[in-house]
Design a protein around this motif. Structure first.
Motif, PDB file in Angstrom:
ATOM      1  N   GLU A  11       0.828  -1.210   0.000  1.00 44.76           N
ATOM      2  CA  GLU A  11       0.000   0.000   0.000  1.00 44.76           C
ATOM      3  C   GLU A  11       0.861   1.259   0.000  1.00 44.76           C
ATOM      4  OE1 GLU A  11      -0.826   0.144   4.838  1.00 44.76           O
ATOM      5  OE2 GLU A  11      -2.400  -0.538   3.457  1.00 44.76           O
ATOM      6  N   ASP A  12       2.060   1.208   0.599  1.00 42.58           N
ATOM      7  CA  ASP A  12       2.963   2.354   0.544  1.00 42.58           C
ATOM      8  C   ASP A  12       3.514   2.559  -0.863  1.00 42.58           C
ATOM      9  OD1 ASP A  12       2.548   2.818   3.208  1.00 42.58           O
ATOM     10  OD2 ASP A  12       4.365   1.778   3.870  1.00 42.58           O
ATOM     11  N   ILE A  13       3.779   1.451  -1.571  1.00 38.05           N
ATOM     12  CA  ILE A  13       4.243   1.557  -2.956  1.00 38.05           C
ATOM     13  C   ILE A  13       3.132   2.113  -3.840  1.00 38.05           C
ATOM     14  CG2 ILE A  13       5.043   0.235  -4.948  1.00 38.05           C
ATOM     15  CD1 ILE A  13       6.434  -1.655  -3.025  1.00 38.05           C
ATOM     16  N   GLN A  14       1.912   1.627  -3.647  1.00 40.74           N
ATOM     17  CA  GLN A  14       0.786   2.123  -4.438  1.00 40.74           C
ATOM     18  C   GLN A  14       0.516   3.592  -4.164  1.00 40.74           C
ATOM     19  OE1 GLN A  14      -2.306  -0.585  -3.286  1.00 40.74           O
ATOM     20  NE2 GLN A  14      -1.667  -2.193  -4.717  1.00 40.74           N
ATOM     21  N   GLU A  15       0.779   4.048  -2.958  1.00 43.18           N
ATOM     22  CA  GLU A  15       0.588   5.451  -2.630  1.00 43.18           C
ATOM     23  C   GLU A  15       1.698   6.325  -3.199  1.00 43.18           C
ATOM     24  OE1 GLU A  15      -0.533   6.924   1.527  1.00 43.18           O
ATOM     25  OE2 GLU A  15       1.581   7.492   1.365  1.00 43.18           O
ATOM     26  N   SER A  16       2.931   5.831  -3.218  1.00 46.99           N
ATOM     27  CA  SER A  16       4.085   6.648  -3.593  1.00 46.99           C
ATOM     28  C   SER A  16       4.371   6.636  -5.087  1.00 46.99           C
ATOM     29  CB  SER A  16       5.327   6.168  -2.838  1.00 46.99           C
ATOM     30  OG  SER A  16       5.105   6.166  -1.442  1.00 46.99           O
TER      31      SER A  16
END
Length: 284
Positions: free
Chosen positions: A164-169
């Motif tokens: 989810e951090d990769i999808q956000e960034s």
């Protein structure tokens, strides 16, 4: 006397004896208590100096905070969607409110956003010109920067990164993750079922005997920390990995200065030149 009157008199006494009587003395303390309470009530209602809770003010304050929270949430979600779509140019507050259809929020809420809410929000970044952008967890723009970040985490022993951090960034993250499918590993965390992305280091892949794999999986170390594992290995005659690491050298101790060397040596006479030395008198 008339016997009829006597009978009526006796009947009247019997009726009076059967009827209960109420004494006036028992009612007097009750009346006094009621009077005392009636005297105390106006003092507590009108003359009290304690703080009062105004229900109307409380409702307006809670409604105002809810309105502000809704405005801020809508702005953060919009800035996040812009970043994920690849739009990373900064915006002013008026441009943000225009894109989120919130131009009628009022001057107080606008000042609150400009001076307090947006500059202190962990998901919003402010530049020197007073414009705002979305502040992602990681600064990655394409698949190369994502792969570089995962390699650094793997080399430093930091583990993986939440999906989810990769999808956000990462803008257009789904497309980049598909291109890197062979370079990544996905593991689902047990406690919250969140996916973690690891770098698939193919150089670390080597065949392992099945018997060793069974023994490895049969050992339960969930409730043991590093100290207990080291203690168990020492009892089994196995040294832990920390013994094979670089040994720390003890700091060198400075020697105390020798006071004997500081003492000045006494001058000695040139005894070996006794035959050569001559004395000169001024009289000659």
């Amino acid at each position: 006397m008339d016997p009829a009157l006597l009978r009526e008199h006796e009947a009247f006494k019997r009726r009076a004896a059967t009827q209960p009587t109420v004494e006036k003395k028992k009612r007097e303390p009750e009346k006094e208590v009621v009077r005392d309470e009636s005297k105390k009530k106006p003092k507590t209602s009108s003359g009290s100096s304690g703080p009062k809770l105004d229900s109307s003010n409380y409702k307006t304050m809670s409604a105002g905070s809810q309105v502000r929270f809704g405005i801020l949430t809508k702005i953060v979600q919009h800035m996040k969607a812009r970043h994920q779509d690849g739009e990373d140019h900064p915006l002013t507050l008026d441009e943000i409110l225009d894109e989120t259809n919130q131009l009628d929020i009022g001057t107080r809420n606008k000042q609150w956003l400009l001076m307090e809410a947006l500059p202190t929000n962990p998901k919003i970044d402010t530049n020197n010109e007073g414009k705002f952008t979305f502040k992602a967890q990681y600064k990655i723009k394409d698949k190369k920067s994502l792969l570089r970040l995962l390699k650094q985490h793997d080399l430093k022993g930091l583990g993986g990164i939440l999906l989810e951090d990769i999808q956000e960034s990462l803008p257009h993250s789904e497309r980049h993750l598909k291109h890197l499918a062979n370079e990544l590993l996905y593991i689902t965390r047990a406690q919250d079922k969140k996916k973690i992305v690891f770098y698939n280091d193919k150089t670390a892949q080597f065949p392992v005997d099945e018997e060793f794999q069974k023994l490895w999986r049969a050992v339960a170390v969930d409730a043991m920390d590093d100290a207990k594992i080291d203690e168990y290995l020492e009892k089994q005659g196995i040294r832990s990995m920390q013994d094979h690491g670089p040994k720390k050298t003890a700091p060198l101790k400075r020697k105390k200065p020798n006071n004997k060397r500081k003492q000045l040596k006494k001058p000695r006479d040139n005894e070996h030149l006794a035959d050569v030395l001559e004395t000169y008198d001024d009289n000659k």
